[in-house]
Motif scaffolding. Structure first.
Motif, mmCIF file in Angstrom:
data_model
loop_
_atom_site.group_PDB
_atom_site.id
_atom_site.type_symbol
_atom_site.label_atom_id
_atom_site.label_comp_id
_atom_site.label_asym_id
_atom_site.label_seq_id
_atom_site.Cartn_x
_atom_site.Cartn_y
_atom_site.Cartn_z
ATOM 1 N N ASN A 220 46.622 44.022 25.878
ATOM 2 C CA ASN A 220 47.148 42.651 25.972
ATOM 3 C C ASN A 220 46.539 41.902 27.146
ATOM 4 O O ASN A 220 46.245 40.699 27.034
ATOM 5 N N ALA A 221 46.341 42.577 28.270
ATOM 6 C CA ALA A 221 45.746 41.931 29.443
ATOM 7 C C ALA A 221 44.303 41.510 29.151
ATOM 8 O O ALA A 221 43.886 40.400 29.508
ATOM 9 N N ILE A 222 43.543 42.376 28.513
ATOM 10 C CA ILE A 222 42.154 42.040 28.166
ATOM 11 C C ILE A 222 42.117 40.877 27.184
ATOM 12 O O ILE A 222 41.317 39.943 27.330
ATOM 13 N N THR A 223 43.003 40.916 26.199
ATOM 14 C CA THR A 223 43.050 39.835 25.209
ATOM 15 C C THR A 223 43.429 38.508 25.871
ATOM 16 O O THR A 223 42.832 37.466 25.575
ATOM 17 N N LEU A 224 44.388 38.530 26.784
ATOM 18 C CA LEU A 224 44.785 37.314 27.501
ATOM 19 C C LEU A 224 43.630 36.785 28.351
ATOM 20 O O LEU A 224 43.320 35.594 28.322
ATOM 21 N N TRP A 225 42.988 37.681 29.089
ATOM 22 C CA TRP A 225 41.854 37.289 29.930
ATOM 23 C C TRP A 225 40.778 36.607 29.082
ATOM 24 O O TRP A 225 40.295 35.522 29.415
ATOM 25 N N ASN A 226 40.422 37.245 27.985
ATOM 26 C CA ASN A 226 39.379 36.692 27.120
ATOM 27 C C ASN A 226 39.807 35.364 26.502
ATOM 28 O O ASN A 226 38.998 34.444 26.368
ATOM 29 N N THR A 227 41.077 35.255 26.120
ATOM 30 C CA THR A 227 41.579 34.021 25.518
ATOM 31 C C THR A 227 41.515 32.867 26.518
ATOM 32 O O THR A 227 41.201 31.734 26.153
ATOM 33 N N ILE A 228 41.793 33.142 27.767
ATOM 34 C CA ILE A 228 41.736 32.106 28.798
ATOM 35 C C ILE A 228 40.293 31.702 29.091
ATOM 36 O O ILE A 228 39.982 30.525 29.270
ATOM 37 N N ASP B 123 48.824 34.741 45.144
ATOM 38 C CA ASP B 123 49.356 33.582 44.431
ATOM 39 C C ASP B 123 48.239 33.042 43.550
ATOM 40 O O ASP B 123 47.779 31.928 43.732
ATOM 41 N N TYR B 124 47.808 33.807 42.574
ATOM 42 C CA TYR B 124 46.642 33.482 41.770
ATOM 43 C C TYR B 124 47.056 32.653 40.562
ATOM 44 O O TYR B 124 47.881 33.060 39.761
ATOM 45 N N ASP B 125 46.473 31.472 40.445
ATOM 46 C CA ASP B 125 46.762 30.588 39.324
ATOM 47 C C ASP B 125 45.613 30.707 38.325
ATOM 48 O O ASP B 125 44.482 30.325 38.612
ATOM 49 N N LEU B 126 45.904 31.241 37.144
ATOM 50 C CA LEU B 126 44.853 31.483 36.159
ATOM 51 C C LEU B 126 44.236 30.200 35.623
ATOM 52 O O LEU B 126 43.080 30.179 35.240
ATOM 53 N N VAL B 127 44.981 29.114 35.569
ATOM 54 C CA VAL B 127 44.465 27.890 34.968
ATOM 55 C C VAL B 127 43.527 27.152 35.917
ATOM 56 O O VAL B 127 42.428 26.764 35.547
ATOM 57 N N ASP B 128 43.937 26.948 37.146
ATOM 58 C CA ASP B 128 43.146 26.145 38.075
ATOM 59 C C ASP B 128 42.225 26.964 38.965
ATOM 60 O O ASP B 128 41.291 26.444 39.532
ATOM 61 N N ASN B 129 42.497 28.235 39.122
ATOM 62 C CA ASN B 129 41.786 29.062 40.072
ATOM 63 C C ASN B 129 41.009 30.179 39.379
ATOM 64 O O ASN B 129 41.101 31.326 39.754
ATOM 65 N N MET B 130 40.242 29.832 38.372
ATOM 66 C CA MET B 130 39.547 30.840 37.581
ATOM 67 C C MET B 130 38.302 31.337 38.303
ATOM 68 O O MET B 130 37.702 30.623 39.101
ATOM 69 N N ARG B 131 37.941 32.566 37.975
ATOM 70 C CA ARG B 131 36.712 33.124 38.541
ATOM 71 C C ARG B 131 35.514 32.401 37.966
ATOM 72 O O ARG B 131 35.535 31.938 36.836
#
Length: 169
Positions: free
Chosen positions: A104-112, A156-164
């Motif tokens: 699920n984590a890999i799928t979420l990462w890839n989806t984002i 405090d990692y924000d996946l939407v605004d603070n992407m790698r």
């Protein structure tokens, strides 16, 4: 008729019905009738499958998704060749749950990240939009399964605004 009524009214569970039918003698008329009904349903399904190309395509798409998920699970769970060696059910459940969480984590990462990758590719070249509907978030070629991992609960990692940053080749 009683069985059909019981199922329709929700008075009996499927597992109870199967247990009861399984305990009857082989020559039981209800078991024979259900067997024949099953053969009819199977025949109708096969005829639909053979005659309807869209139906076959939908089934193939579903099978491909299932195979992609299984391939990802095998890639993650490579250490013991996909076998659970825990003797107790609790250990097996913990391992299976951990595998599910990682998938699920890999799928979420890839989806984002997939939309960001498409944007980046569109900057460099033409992207055929028809092919994008065939892209799945179950890919794992970019993931290092044997590396060192750090999980920082305090971040405090924000996946939407603070992407790698993306590494587009």
């Amino acid at each position: 008729m009683r069985l059909a009524y019981s199922i329709k009214e929700g008075k009996v569970s499927g597992s109870l019905i199967m247990g009861k039918i399984g305990s009857y003698a082989r020559q039981n008329s209800l078991a024979k009738a259900l067997s024949e009904l099953g053969k009819i349903k199977k025949t109708i399904f096969i005829l639909d499958y053979l005659s309807d190309e869209d139906f076959r395509r939908k089934i193939q798409i579903g099978l491909n998704k299932g195979e992609a998920m299984s391939a990802l699970a095998r890639a993650i769970f490579f250490g013991k060749y996909g076998m659970l060696h825990e003797k107790d059910i609790q250990g097996q459940l913990q391992r299976a749950t951990a595998l599910s969480i990682i998938i699920n984590a890999i799928t979420l990462w890839n989806t984002i990240y997939l939309p960001k990758i498409v944007e980046k590719l569109k900057e460099k070249e033409d992207v055929n939009e028809d092919f994008l509907k065939h892209v799945s978030p179950l890919g794992w070629e970019h993931i290092n399964f044997i590396g060192q991992y750090n999980f920082d609960d305090n971040s405090d990692y924000d996946l939407v605004d603070n992407m790698r940053p993306l590494k587009v080749i």
